[in-house]
Motif scaffolding. Structure first.
Motif, PDB file in Angstrom:
ATOM      1  N   ALA A 153       0.829  -1.209   0.000  1.00 56.33           N
ATOM      2  CA  ALA A 153       0.000   0.000   0.000  1.00 56.33           C
ATOM      3  C   ALA A 153       0.864   1.259   0.000  1.00 56.33           C
ATOM      4  O   ALA A 153       0.574   2.221  -0.719  1.00 56.33           O
ATOM      5  CB  ALA A 153      -0.940  -0.015   1.209  1.00 56.33           C
ATOM      6  N   ASP A 154       1.927   1.248   0.783  1.00 60.13           N
ATOM      7  CA  ASP A 154       2.833   2.405   0.804  1.00 60.13           C
ATOM      8  C   ASP A 154       3.504   2.607  -0.546  1.00 60.13           C
ATOM      9  O   ASP A 154       3.659   3.741  -1.015  1.00 60.13           O
ATOM     10  CB  ASP A 154       3.898   2.213   1.894  1.00 60.13           C
ATOM     11  CG  ASP A 154       3.315   2.292   3.302  1.00 60.13           C
ATOM     12  OD1 ASP A 154       2.220   2.885   3.451  1.00 60.13           O
ATOM     13  OD2 ASP A 154       3.940   1.761   4.232  1.00 60.13           O
ATOM     14  N   ARG A 157       0.989   4.001  -3.048  1.00 57.91           N
ATOM     15  CA  ARG A 157       0.695   5.409  -2.742  1.00 57.91           C
ATOM     16  C   ARG A 157       1.869   6.307  -3.121  1.00 57.91           C
ATOM     17  O   ARG A 157       1.669   7.378  -3.717  1.00 57.91           O
ATOM     18  CB  ARG A 157       0.388   5.560  -1.251  1.00 57.91           C
ATOM     19  CG  ARG A 157      -0.010   6.998  -0.870  1.00 57.91           C
ATOM     20  CD  ARG A 157      -0.282   7.145   0.609  1.00 57.91           C
ATOM     21  NE  ARG A 157       0.904   6.885   1.411  1.00 57.91           N
ATOM     22  CZ  ARG A 157       1.069   5.803   2.169  1.00 57.91           C
ATOM     23  NH1 ARG A 157       0.116   4.886   2.220  1.00 57.91           N
ATOM     24  NH2 ARG A 157       2.172   5.639   2.870  1.00 57.91           N
ATOM     25  N   ASP A 158       3.098   5.874  -2.790  1.00 59.21           N
ATOM     26  CA  ASP A 158       4.276   6.677  -3.143  1.00 59.21           C
ATOM     27  C   ASP A 158       4.385   6.861  -4.655  1.00 59.21           C
ATOM     28  O   ASP A 158       4.741   7.941  -5.127  1.00 59.21           O
ATOM     29  CB  ASP A 158       5.555   6.006  -2.612  1.00 59.21           C
ATOM     30  CG  ASP A 158       5.639   6.051  -1.093  1.00 59.21           C
ATOM     31  OD1 ASP A 158       4.922   6.862  -0.483  1.00 59.21           O
ATOM     32  OD2 ASP A 158       6.433   5.263  -0.529  1.00 59.21           O
ATOM     33  N   SER A 160       1.874   6.441  -7.098  1.00 58.85           N
ATOM     34  CA  SER A 160       0.735   7.048  -7.787  1.00 58.85           C
ATOM     35  C   SER A 160       0.441   8.471  -7.323  1.00 58.85           C
ATOM     36  O   SER A 160       0.173   9.361  -8.145  1.00 58.85           O
ATOM     37  CB  SER A 160      -0.507   6.177  -7.598  1.00 58.85           C
ATOM     38  OG  SER A 160      -0.790   6.025  -6.208  1.00 58.85           O
ATOM     39  N   LEU A 161       0.516   8.700  -6.027  1.00 58.55           N
ATOM     40  CA  LEU A 161       0.179  10.022  -5.504  1.00 58.55           C
ATOM     41  C   LEU A 161       1.378  10.963  -5.472  1.00 58.55           C
ATOM     42  O   LEU A 161       1.284  12.121  -5.888  1.00 58.55           O
ATOM     43  CB  LEU A 161      -0.416   9.887  -4.098  1.00 58.55           C
ATOM     44  CG  LEU A 161      -1.727   9.104  -4.003  1.00 58.55           C
ATOM     45  CD1 LEU A 161      -2.215   9.059  -2.565  1.00 58.55           C
ATOM     46  CD2 LEU A 161      -2.790   9.717  -4.911  1.00 58.55           C
ATOM     47  N   ASN A 162       2.495  10.481  -4.975  1.00 57.21           N
ATOM     48  CA  ASN A 162       3.668  11.350  -4.804  1.00 57.21           C
ATOM     49  C   ASN A 162       4.640  11.305  -5.982  1.00 57.21           C
ATOM     50  O   ASN A 162       5.517  12.166  -6.088  1.00 57.21           O
ATOM     51  CB  ASN A 162       4.418  10.961  -3.524  1.00 57.21           C
ATOM     52  CG  ASN A 162       3.535  11.021  -2.293  1.00 57.21           C
ATOM     53  OD1 ASN A 162       2.638  11.867  -2.196  1.00 57.21           O
ATOM     54  ND2 ASN A 162       3.777  10.127  -1.348  1.00 57.21           N
TER      55      ASN A 162
END
Length: 216
Positions: A153-154, A157-158, A160-162
């Motif tokens: 999950a991290d 998220r790293d 796709s989002l960041n």
């Protein structure tokens, strides 16, 4: 009537004296050899110390200079897992500012995400002359390594989002200094680098390296 000559006790044999003399000579010879070898060892140690103090050898300067991103892909496999693929090229720089050469052993480096090993790279051993700089490269390929639950999950998220996936490159570099044909005891330098990669741009966006320690 003939008289018999009166004889005293038999004279002591000379063999024991000869035996004691040989033992004393052998012990004296061993003592002389021991003193000679001790003197030669101390003399050699003194010469090495004089040479070391005169040359003042420095620790190896080994650093990660460049990181080229050939490919980075992240794909969710299930609701709680994801697979990461990675192909990066790392260029290291070895600088020898000493007046003598340095002999490097085989070095291994590991790429990790949040403490989880993803892949490894190897640099063969080599010899570096005095006052020289050498560039060495290795390629690390990660083929769909699975991460589970929170780590997956991290990572998603790293990415796709960041648009920023931070990795850590660690490894041990073993080196020995060559002085007048003699090789010093092994010196090990631990390299610890943090790099950040943009999955969208497939490029490096951050790099910070340092020596994590020096041990003999």
């Amino acid at each position: 009537m003939t008289s018999r000559p009166i004889t005293g006790p038999n004279p002591p044999s000379a063999a024991p004296n000869h035996h004691h003399s040989s033992s004393a000579s052998f012990r004296g010879c061993c003592c002389c050899l021991f003193l000679l070898f001790s003197f030669l060892a101390l003399l050699a140690l003194a010469l090495v110390l004089v040479v070391v103090l005169a040359l003042k050898p420095k620790k190896p300067d080994f650093d990660l200079q460049q990181v080229g991103v050939h490919y980075m892909g992240i794909s969710p496999t299930t609701a709680s897992s994801a697979a990461v693929s990675l192909d990066i090229r790392m260029v290291f720089s070895a600088a020898n500012d000493n007046k003598v050469g340095i002999k490097y052993g085989e070095s291994r480096f590991t790429v990790m995400y949040r403490g989880i090993p993803l892949g490894r790279g190897t640099i063969p051993g080599f010899y570096q002359p005095a006052h020289s700089v050498r560039r060495i490269e290795t390629i690390i390929v990660v083929d769909r390594v699975s991460l589970l639950q929170a780590d997956a999950a991290d990572l998603v998220r790293d990415a796709s989002l960041n648009d920023r996936v931070e990795l850590r490159v660690v490894g041990d570099v073993g080196a020995k200094i060559r002085i007048i044909g003699l090789t010093s005891p092994g010196v090990q330098v631990s390299v610890d680098c943090t790099i950040a990669i943009s999955p969208r741009k497939q490029s490096l966006i951050y790099k910070q390296c340092g020596f994590d320690g020096l041990s003999v």
